[in-house]
Design a protein around this motif. Structure first.
Motif, PDB file in Angstrom:
ATOM      1  N   ILE A  37       0.833  -1.210   0.000  1.00  0.00           N
ATOM      2  CA  ILE A  37       0.000   0.000   0.000  1.00  0.00           C
ATOM      3  C   ILE A  37       0.866   1.257   0.000  1.00  0.00           C
ATOM      4  N   ARG A  38       1.908   1.291   0.823  1.00  0.00           N
ATOM      5  CA  ARG A  38       2.688   2.529   0.913  1.00  0.00           C
ATOM      6  C   ARG A  38       3.506   2.777  -0.344  1.00  0.00           C
ATOM      7  N   ASP A  39       3.937   1.719  -1.033  1.00  0.00           N
ATOM      8  CA  ASP A  39       4.665   1.918  -2.288  1.00  0.00           C
ATOM      9  C   ASP A  39       3.741   2.487  -3.363  1.00  0.00           C
ATOM     10  N   LYS A  40       2.506   1.973  -3.419  1.00  0.00           N
ATOM     11  CA  LYS A  40       1.540   2.505  -4.382  1.00  0.00           C
ATOM     12  C   LYS A  40       1.191   3.953  -4.052  1.00  0.00           C
ATOM     13  N   ARG A  41       1.042   4.255  -2.770  1.00  0.00           N
ATOM     14  CA  ARG A  41       0.735   5.627  -2.370  1.00  0.00           C
ATOM     15  C   ARG A  41       1.828   6.590  -2.791  1.00  0.00           C
ATOM     16  N   ALA A  42       3.072   6.197  -2.588  1.00  0.00           N
ATOM     17  CA  ALA A  42       4.189   7.072  -2.946  1.00  0.00           C
ATOM     18  C   ALA A  42       4.157   7.412  -4.433  1.00  0.00           C
ATOM     19  N   ARG A  43       3.836   6.434  -5.262  1.00  0.00           N
ATOM     20  CA  ARG A  43       3.769   6.694  -6.712  1.00  0.00           C
ATOM     21  C   ARG A  43       2.597   7.609  -7.041  1.00  0.00           C
ATOM     22  N   ALA A  44       1.462   7.403  -6.383  1.00  0.00           N
ATOM     23  CA  ALA A  44       0.285   8.227  -6.665  1.00  0.00           C
ATOM     24  C   ALA A  44       0.507   9.679  -6.240  1.00  0.00           C
ATOM     25  N   VAL A  45       1.132   9.879  -5.092  1.00  0.00           N
ATOM     26  CA  VAL A  45       1.412  11.230  -4.607  1.00  0.00           C
ATOM     27  C   VAL A  45       2.429  11.933  -5.498  1.00  0.00           C
ATOM     28  N   GLU A 262     -13.063  19.971  -2.207  1.00  0.00           N
ATOM     29  CA  GLU A 262     -12.242  19.660  -3.383  1.00  0.00           C
ATOM     30  C   GLU A 262     -10.823  19.249  -2.984  1.00  0.00           C
ATOM     31  N   VAL A 263     -10.254  19.918  -1.998  1.00  0.00           N
ATOM     32  CA  VAL A 263      -8.886  19.612  -1.576  1.00  0.00           C
ATOM     33  C   VAL A 263      -8.797  18.178  -1.067  1.00  0.00           C
ATOM     34  N   PHE A 264      -9.744  17.787  -0.229  1.00  0.00           N
ATOM     35  CA  PHE A 264      -9.683  16.463   0.396  1.00  0.00           C
ATOM     36  C   PHE A 264     -10.023  15.344  -0.574  1.00  0.00           C
ATOM     37  N   LEU A 265     -10.828  15.637  -1.594  1.00  0.00           N
ATOM     38  CA  LEU A 265     -11.124  14.619  -2.592  1.00  0.00           C
ATOM     39  C   LEU A 265      -9.928  14.369  -3.512  1.00  0.00           C
ATOM     40  N   GLN A 266      -8.906  15.204  -3.405  1.00  0.00           N
ATOM     41  CA  GLN A 266      -7.642  14.933  -4.103  1.00  0.00           C
ATOM     42  C   GLN A 266      -6.649  14.206  -3.204  1.00  0.00           C
ATOM     43  N   THR A 267      -6.610  14.580  -1.927  1.00  0.00           N
ATOM     44  CA  THR A 267      -5.582  14.022  -1.044  1.00  0.00           C
ATOM     45  C   THR A 267      -5.988  12.703  -0.402  1.00  0.00           C
ATOM     46  N   LEU A 268      -7.271  12.518  -0.088  1.00  0.00           N
ATOM     47  CA  LEU A 268      -7.693  11.290   0.600  1.00  0.00           C
ATOM     48  C   LEU A 268      -7.503  10.030  -0.248  1.00  0.00           C
ATOM     49  N   PRO A 269      -7.965   9.998  -1.497  1.00  0.00           N
ATOM     50  CA  PRO A 269      -7.796   8.755  -2.271  1.00  0.00           C
ATOM     51  C   PRO A 269      -6.333   8.371  -2.456  1.00  0.00           C
ATOM     52  N   ARG A 270      -5.491   9.322  -2.749  1.00  0.00           N
ATOM     53  CA  ARG A 270      -4.083   9.012  -2.977  1.00  0.00           C
ATOM     54  C   ARG A 270      -3.397   8.553  -1.694  1.00  0.00           C
ATOM     55  N   SER A 271      -3.806   9.104  -0.569  1.00  0.00           N
ATOM     56  CA  SER A 271      -3.173   8.741   0.690  1.00  0.00           C
ATOM     57  C   SER A 271      -3.670   7.407   1.234  1.00  0.00           C
ATOM     58  N   SER A 272      -4.879   7.019   0.860  1.00  0.00           N
ATOM     59  CA  SER A 272      -5.464   5.802   1.426  1.00  0.00           C
ATOM     60  C   SER A 272      -5.311   4.611   0.501  1.00  0.00           C
ATOM     61  N   THR A 273      -5.987   4.642  -0.646  1.00  0.00           N
ATOM     62  CA  THR A 273      -5.972   3.501  -1.569  1.00  0.00           C
ATOM     63  C   THR A 273      -5.022   3.708  -2.747  1.00  0.00           C
ATOM     64  N   ALA A 274      -4.275   4.807  -2.744  1.00  0.00           N
ATOM     65  CA  ALA A 274      -3.336   5.122  -3.822  1.00  0.00           C
ATOM     66  C   ALA A 274      -4.038   5.261  -5.160  1.00  0.00           C
ATOM     67  N   SER A 324      -5.248   6.464   6.827  1.00  0.00           N
ATOM     68  CA  SER A 324      -4.421   5.338   7.305  1.00  0.00           C
ATOM     69  C   SER A 324      -3.011   5.335   6.749  1.00  0.00           C
ATOM     70  N   ALA A 325      -2.570   6.404   6.098  1.00  0.00           N
ATOM     71  CA  ALA A 325      -1.202   6.444   5.569  1.00  0.00           C
ATOM     72  C   ALA A 325      -0.176   6.287   6.684  1.00  0.00           C
ATOM     73  N   CYS A 326      -0.470   6.820   7.863  1.00  0.00           N
ATOM     74  CA  CYS A 326       0.489   6.737   8.968  1.00  0.00           C
ATOM     75  C   CYS A 326       0.685   5.299   9.434  1.00  0.00           C
ATOM     76  N   LEU A 327      -0.368   4.466   9.354  1.00  0.00           N
ATOM     77  CA  LEU A 327      -0.235   3.069   9.759  1.00  0.00           C
ATOM     78  C   LEU A 327       0.712   2.328   8.829  1.00  0.00           C
ATOM     79  N   ASN A 328       0.622   2.641   7.542  1.00  0.00           N
ATOM     80  CA  ASN A 328       1.358   1.869   6.544  1.00  0.00           C
ATOM     81  C   ASN A 328       2.856   2.159   6.537  1.00  0.00           C
ATOM     82  N   VAL A 329       3.275   3.250   7.169  1.00  0.00           N
ATOM     83  CA  VAL A 329       4.710   3.547   7.222  1.00  0.00           C
ATOM     84  C   VAL A 329       5.290   3.364   8.614  1.00  0.00           C
ATOM     85  N   CYS A 330       4.447   3.044   9.591  1.00  0.00           N
ATOM     86  CA  CYS A 330       4.906   2.970  10.978  1.00  0.00           C
ATOM     87  C   CYS A 330       5.603   1.636  11.249  1.00  0.00           C
TER      88      CYS A 330
END
Length: 474
Positions: A37-45, A262-274, A324-330
């Motif tokens: 999950i965290r590798d996919k998130r990094a690419r999406a961000v 609008e801001v959160f609909l950009q940041t939430l998907p990428r941070s959670s499900t990438a 849940s991004a913090c869980l995936n890198v902890c």
């Protein structure tokens, strides 16, 4: 039951984590899932050149909203009411459960379908409904796995992250029949077959249920609109098919305007499900004739949030959008898993949110601020820039102030050291005594077992520095 649900019988985090890290299969499941999950998130961000600006914007929106939360909540209530909904205010878990239970009973129904909701898990709604003879069916795939397995969620986004495909197949085979349509004969552990088994099992519940219960990711104050983002479509079935919809939402989930959303609909998907965008983004405003539920109730949940809001350092935890991004890198979560946290909010965010919602009187809650290495990885990935390490240290100070055996010993040791350092003659005598008896010193400090489990005391030198200085200063 006031405060968030505590898993009965759970030990404090150090004991629970010590047991979890010895479970090799659990660690393998967690390692595979969190790294993926965290590798996919990094690419999406990385696709967004303005990610840091979006992150700062999310932080500023949340902070501004929290500063004027009373105003926006009243605006939200007015808008929801004008759109045909009914707003209820719940001070704690008991009141929220009572409100929802009475609303369900008023319909005459004895079963409900549920969208995945952290707020309803927080207050123990399923258990409260069951006590009144009402069956609540989870429809999110991961939540269904947890419910069928008599298990507890271990992740904010993927509650069954601690299960592998073979375990899920066995749960479906053994338990589905007791809850409704049984699993197909010859079910294997391929993802497609598992998903199809869940789809067939849930379809009859969607078509039969007349009451749905949900949470919400966001509430827009200016229009009274609620928003749920998901990846499966089960949530949309719960939100549109039932005649009555009851939404239980924490008061911190409000945002002032659609432009803020609008801001959160950009940041939430990428941070959670990438994902660039969630496959299903459902929005509803009150009720509409001939479309969706005919009755809508919104239960606004406090349950410790205003107490957290009063803490100038700790209140930033209320910015959380549950990605849940913090869980995936902890590194601590990856090895200990979510169950060790004794709360529906595991990982770094749970370590700061749960003690503020429940207080730090219990052993579990007092141990959570210490469930971290303070590496700061959680802060780096948080889409609303919650400085989790700062809040952890702040809460550790609160726990230390309230006392406890370990903290009392520490304070006594500090007072003794202070007196000794203020009296040079006594200090010199102590140094001489320590050097003379150095061969009899233990390798670990008595009374400080948890601290010295992985440490040994340094060997005492034959003479103190001051003695060496007197002999060699010439």
């Amino acid at each position: 039951m006031s405060g968030t649900t505590t898993f009965v019988g759970m030990p404090a985090f150090p004991q629970a984590a010590a047991t979890a890290v010895r479970d090799e299969r659990l660690r393998a499941n967690l390692r595979h899932a969190t790294h993926t999950i965290r590798d996919k998130r990094a690419r999406a961000v990385a696709e967004l050149a303005d990610w840091e600006q979006l992150r700062e914007a999310g932080k500023q929106i949340k902070d501004r909203t929290l500063r004027h939360l009373d105003t926006y909540l009243l605006q939200l209530e007015e808008a929801v009411t004008a759109a045909g909904g009914t707003v209820h205010w719940a001070a704690d878990a008991d009141e929220a459960n009572r409100i929802v239970t009475e609303l369900v009973k008023a319909t005459g129904e004895r079963e409900v379908v549920k969208v995945k909701s952290m707020a309803t898990q927080e207050i123990g709604l399923n258990e409260a409904l069951e006590a009144e003879g009402i069956a609540a069916y989870e429809t999110d795939l991961a939540e269904l796995i947890v419910q069928l397995g008599d298990d507890r969620p271990s992740h904010i986004l993927v509650p069954a992250i601690h299960r592998n495909r073979g375990e899920i197949r066995d749960i479906f085979r053994e338990r589905m029949g007791a809850w409704g349509r049984p699993a197909p004969d010859g079910l294997t552990d391929t993802p497609a077959e598992l998903a199809e088994a869940a789809r067939l099992h849930l379809r009859e519940k969607f078509l039969r249920a007349t009451v749905g219960i949900s949470g919400a990711n966001f509430m827009v104050a200016e229009t009274g609109t609620l928003v749920v983002v998901e990846s499966e479509g089960n949530g949309r079935m719960c939100l549109t098919l039932p005649e009555t919809l009851i939404s239980v939402v924490g008061i911190e989930k409000v945002v002032p305007t659609w432009r803020d959303l609008e801001v959160f609909l950009q940041t939430l998907p990428r941070s959670s499900t990438a994902e660039r965008m969630n496959p299903y983004t459902s929005m509803w405003t009150g009720t509409s004739d001939g479309d969706g539920p005919r009755t809508f109730h919104l239960v606004l949940l406090d349950n410790g949030r205003t107490a957290a809001l009063a803490d100038e350092v700790g209140r930033q935890a209320l910015r959380c959008i549950r990605c849940s991004a913090c869980l995936n890198v902890c590194p601590v979560y990856e090895r200990a898993g979510g169950h060790a946290y004794g709360s529906v909010y595991p990982g770094p965010i749970g370590a700061i949110l749960t003690p503020q919602l429940r207080g730090t009187a219990s052993g579990i809650d007092a141990s959570l601020p210490y469930a971290s290495s303070l590496c700061g990885a959680c802060y780096e990935v948080c889409p609303v820039a919650i400085d989790i390490p700062e809040v952890l240290v702040h809460l550790r100070g609160r726990v230390a102030e309230q006392g406890g055996r370990g903290h009392r010993l520490e304070k006594a040791a500090v007072r003794a050291a202070t007196w000794l350092l203020d009296h040079p003659t006594a200090l010199a005598a102590g140094e001489r005594l320590a050097s003379a008896t150095r061969r009899a010193h233990p390798s670990r400090l008595p009374g400080a077992g948890p601290w010295t489990e992985g440490r040994e005391l340094p060997e005492m030198p034959e003479q103190s520095f001051r003695e060496w200085w007197r002999k060699n200063q010439a």
